[in-house]
Design a protein around this motif. Structure first.
Motif, PDB file in Angstrom:
ATOM      1  N   SER A 112      28.655  50.992  36.578  1.00 50.63           N
ATOM      2  CA  SER A 112      29.348  51.831  35.597  1.00 50.63           C
ATOM      3  C   SER A 112      30.356  52.782  36.242  1.00 50.63           C
ATOM      4  O   SER A 112      31.246  53.274  35.565  1.00 50.63           O
TER       5      SER A 112
ATOM      6  N   LEU B  33      32.582  52.082  38.533  1.00 50.83           N
ATOM      7  CA  LEU B  33      33.710  51.313  39.072  1.00 50.83           C
ATOM      8  C   LEU B  33      33.715  51.340  40.608  1.00 50.83           C
ATOM      9  O   LEU B  33      34.602  51.926  41.227  1.00 50.83           O
TER      10      LEU B  33
ATOM     11  N   GLU C 259      18.927  55.693  31.770  1.00 49.08           N
ATOM     12  CA  GLU C 259      20.344  55.714  31.390  1.00 49.08           C
ATOM     13  C   GLU C 259      21.141  56.571  32.376  1.00 49.08           C
ATOM     14  O   GLU C 259      22.353  56.400  32.532  1.00 49.08           O
TER      15      GLU C 259
ATOM     16  N   GLY D 196      41.511  55.938  41.392  1.00 46.68           N
ATOM     17  CA  GLY D 196      40.657  55.885  40.208  1.00 46.68           C
ATOM     18  C   GLY D 196      39.799  57.122  39.996  1.00 46.68           C
ATOM     19  O   GLY D 196      38.875  57.104  39.185  1.00 46.68           O
TER      20      GLY D 196
ATOM     21  N   ASP E 149      40.204  60.018  38.497  1.00 39.70           N
ATOM     22  CA  ASP E 149      40.152  60.572  37.135  1.00 39.70           C
ATOM     23  C   ASP E 149      39.171  59.800  36.275  1.00 39.70           C
ATOM     24  O   ASP E 149      38.328  60.369  35.585  1.00 39.70           O
ATOM     25  N   GLU E 150      39.320  58.474  36.329  1.00 42.23           N
ATOM     26  CA  GLU E 150      38.467  57.599  35.526  1.00 42.23           C
ATOM     27  C   GLU E 150      36.995  57.808  35.891  1.00 42.23           C
ATOM     28  O   GLU E 150      36.137  57.946  35.025  1.00 42.23           O
TER      29      GLU E 150
ATOM     30  N   LYS F  99      35.589  61.185  34.827  1.00 39.24           N
ATOM     31  CA  LYS F  99      35.347  61.170  33.384  1.00 39.24           C
ATOM     32  C   LYS F  99      34.003  60.495  33.083  1.00 39.24           C
ATOM     33  O   LYS F  99      33.204  60.995  32.311  1.00 39.24           O
ATOM     34  N   ILE F 100      33.764  59.363  33.725  1.00 40.97           N
ATOM     35  CA  ILE F 100      32.500  58.657  33.526  1.00 40.97           C
ATOM     36  C   ILE F 100      31.324  59.546  33.937  1.00 40.97           C
ATOM     37  O   ILE F 100      30.317  59.637  33.252  1.00 40.97           O
TER      38      ILE F 100
ATOM     39  N   SER G 236      31.193  62.748  33.988  1.00 38.50           N
ATOM     40  CA  SER G 236      30.990  63.986  33.225  1.00 38.50           C
ATOM     41  C   SER G 236      30.338  63.701  31.881  1.00 38.50           C
ATOM     42  O   SER G 236      30.100  64.609  31.097  1.00 38.50           O
ATOM     43  N   GLU G 237      30.027  62.423  31.634  1.00 37.04           N
ATOM     44  CA  GLU G 237      29.313  62.073  30.403  1.00 37.04           C
ATOM     45  C   GLU G 237      27.857  62.524  30.474  1.00 37.04           C
ATOM     46  O   GLU G 237      27.380  62.999  31.501  1.00 37.04           O
ATOM     47  N   LYS G 238      27.163  62.319  29.352  1.00 36.71           N
ATOM     48  CA  LYS G 238      25.769  62.746  29.253  1.00 36.71           C
ATOM     49  C   LYS G 238      24.884  62.060  30.279  1.00 36.71           C
ATOM     50  O   LYS G 238      23.857  62.597  30.693  1.00 36.71           O
TER      51      LYS G 238
ATOM     52  N   PHE H 152      25.750  65.806  35.512  1.00 40.98           N
ATOM     53  CA  PHE H 152      25.141  67.053  35.044  1.00 40.98           C
ATOM     54  C   PHE H 152      23.675  66.875  34.666  1.00 40.98           C
ATOM     55  O   PHE H 152      23.009  67.837  34.308  1.00 40.98           O
ATOM     56  N   ARG H 153      23.174  65.645  34.737  1.00 37.94           N
ATOM     57  CA  ARG H 153      21.733  65.454  34.592  1.00 37.94           C
ATOM     58  C   ARG H 153      20.993  65.871  35.856  1.00 37.94           C
ATOM     59  O   ARG H 153      19.786  66.081  35.834  1.00 37.94           O
TER      60      ARG H 153
ATOM     61  N   LYS I 276      30.275  67.329  41.008  1.00 38.54           N
ATOM     62  CA  LYS I 276      30.207  68.340  39.940  1.00 38.54           C
ATOM     63  C   LYS I 276      31.350  69.337  40.091  1.00 38.54           C
ATOM     64  O   LYS I 276      32.034  69.676  39.125  1.00 38.54           O
TER      65      LYS I 276
ATOM     66  N   ILE J 124      34.653  67.929  39.039  1.00 36.57           N
ATOM     67  CA  ILE J 124      34.799  67.860  37.582  1.00 36.57           C
ATOM     68  C   ILE J 124      35.114  69.250  37.037  1.00 36.57           C
ATOM     69  O   ILE J 124      36.004  69.432  36.214  1.00 36.57           O
TER      70      ILE J 124
END
Lengths: 258, 153
Positions: free
Chosen positions: A138, A140, A188, A209, A211-212, A215-216, A218-220, A224-225, A250, A253
């Motif tokens: 996930s 990349l 997950e 890559g 930025d991409e 972004k991935i 910084s998702e749930k 940050f988990r 972190k 981001i």
């Protein structure tokens, strides 16, 4: 004092004898968590094997001895057996280790071996790595560069290379990810290994890559988990500072936003 | 090898995304919200602020002077005649609630797997937190000793 050697063959023989004499075999009891749904249902059980092993052998050799001479049904994964391929991650005395990097003398007389946690066990020490590799894919994990093919190699200064040197050492053995309590609770979560491999490309000056990937991550399901429990850093057989790498992502981001 | 290159840069591909990272979209479109970042940052900042607010509160109210024994209605009434202490206590209330509820949200995220249960448990925490916040806020901002019956002044 043995007689002076006369030929190269004699030298080898004497040194072999000396080595054999210096390290007598030790008794090692292996307590192994077994699981075989086809024969014994969903319950796992413990088996104990007592063997004689050279103290300088590795735990993997001891497991081989069990599999080859005591119980052929023992299932484990290993490929190179030299700490490079990352196949034989398992929980040794409660800590995630590569069986090929643990010496018998460090765990004798008794050692407990279990499969790594947080992944579905298929048989004995053999787990389904798919959730782990889902996280890895996930982020990349390949070079992204839209400049087209260069004429020569993409050059990089030693400083630029050093920026992500630590995270290039990852062998994807899953020791870190399966020691992470957040991953145990929720597969997950991409997990430390995926973040380490994202870090390897995010800070690579040849890669575009970032930025991409940020972004991935910084998702749930992303960085940050992380609760900075440092289990991953402690588990890594390659000595990667995993938690530090996660914190660096972190921070990137955070400061990308300002 | 050639076939693979063709599929990657086929002419009928949509125009490159604004970010232009790949020239084609890798995976699904992602929300650029950054909610997780902000809650993470809030936890750090509120944690530091709460350290001073909460430790200060304990020292002032329960340790200094004659300690907790002097705290009664009159003491609170005198103290809350100053907007400074009302602001302090309200900040303590709201930050502690938000910090705590967000902490619970994070724990729930880790360990409550069924979606319906997770929603229910989160909602319970949000509702309880909201009620406590409203009650506390009303008290902090409307407290007037003179309106309390039977208070000797």
């Amino acid at each position: 004092m043995p007689p002076a050697p006369e030929s190269a063959g004699d030298v080898l023989e004497t040194s072999d004898q000396r080595r054999a004499g210096a390290t007598g075999a030790v008794t090692l009891t292996l307590r192994i968590r077994r699981y075989n749904p086809e024969l014994r249902g969903e319950e796992s059980w413990w088996d104990e094997f007592t063997i004689q092993a050279d103290p300088n052998d590795r735990l993997l050799d001891a497991l081989h001895q069990v599999k080859w001479y005591h119980d052929g049904t023992l299932a484990l994964r290993r490929s190179c057996a030299h700490g490079i391929c990352g196949s034989d991650a398992m929980m040794v005395n409660g800590k995630n280790r590569l069986a090929c990097k643990v010496l018998v003398k460090d765990v004798a007389p008794k050692v407990t071996v279990e499969p790594i946690r947080g992944l579905p066990v298929l048989k004995d020490l053999y787990v389904d790595m798919e959730p782990f590799f889902n996280g890895y894919r996930s982020i990349l994990p390949y070079l992204i560069n839209d400049e087209g093919e260069p004429d020569a190699e993409r050059l990089q200064s030693p400083e630029e290379r050093h920026r992500f040197d630590d995270t290039t050492k990852c062998i994807l053995c899953a020791c870190c990810t399966t020691s992470c309590p957040v991953f145990w609770g929720d597969d997950e979560y991409v997990g430390p290994a995926a973040i380490v491999n994202a870090h390897r490309f995010i800070y690579d000056s040849r890669d575009h890559g970032a930025d991409e990937r940020l972004k991935i991550l910084s998702e749930k399901t992303g960085v940050f988990r992380c609760r900075t429990t440092f289990n991953c850093t402690e588990a890594c057989p390659r000595g990667i500072e995993v938690t530090k790498a996660i914190q660096e992502v972190k921070r990137s981001i955070l400061f990308e936003r300002f | 090898m050639a076939a693979r290159t063709d599929t990657r840069i086929a002419p009928e591909q949509p125009p490159p995304s604004p970010r232009g990272v790949l020239g084609y979209r890798a995976g699904r479109e992602r929300p650029a919200g950054g909610w997780e970042l902000w809650t993470w940052l809030f936890m750090r900042i509120s944690g530091i602020v709460l350290l001073f607010l909460a430790v200060g509160h304990v020292l002032i109210m329960h340790v200094g002077g004659e300690g907790v024994s002097r705290v009664n209605f009159a003491f609170v009434a005198t103290r809350w005649s100053s907007p400074f202490w009302r602001t302090w206590d309200w900040a303590l209330l709201s930050l502690a609630l938000l910090h705590g509820i967000n902490g619970l949200r994070v724990v729930v995220q880790d360990y409550v797997r069924p979606v319906a249960w997770r929603f229910a448990v989160n909602m319970l925490f949000y509702v309880v937190g909201f009620v406590l916040f409203v009650l506390g806020t009303v008290v902090v901002f409307t407290f007037a000793p003179s309106r309390w019956p039977g208070v000797a002044r």
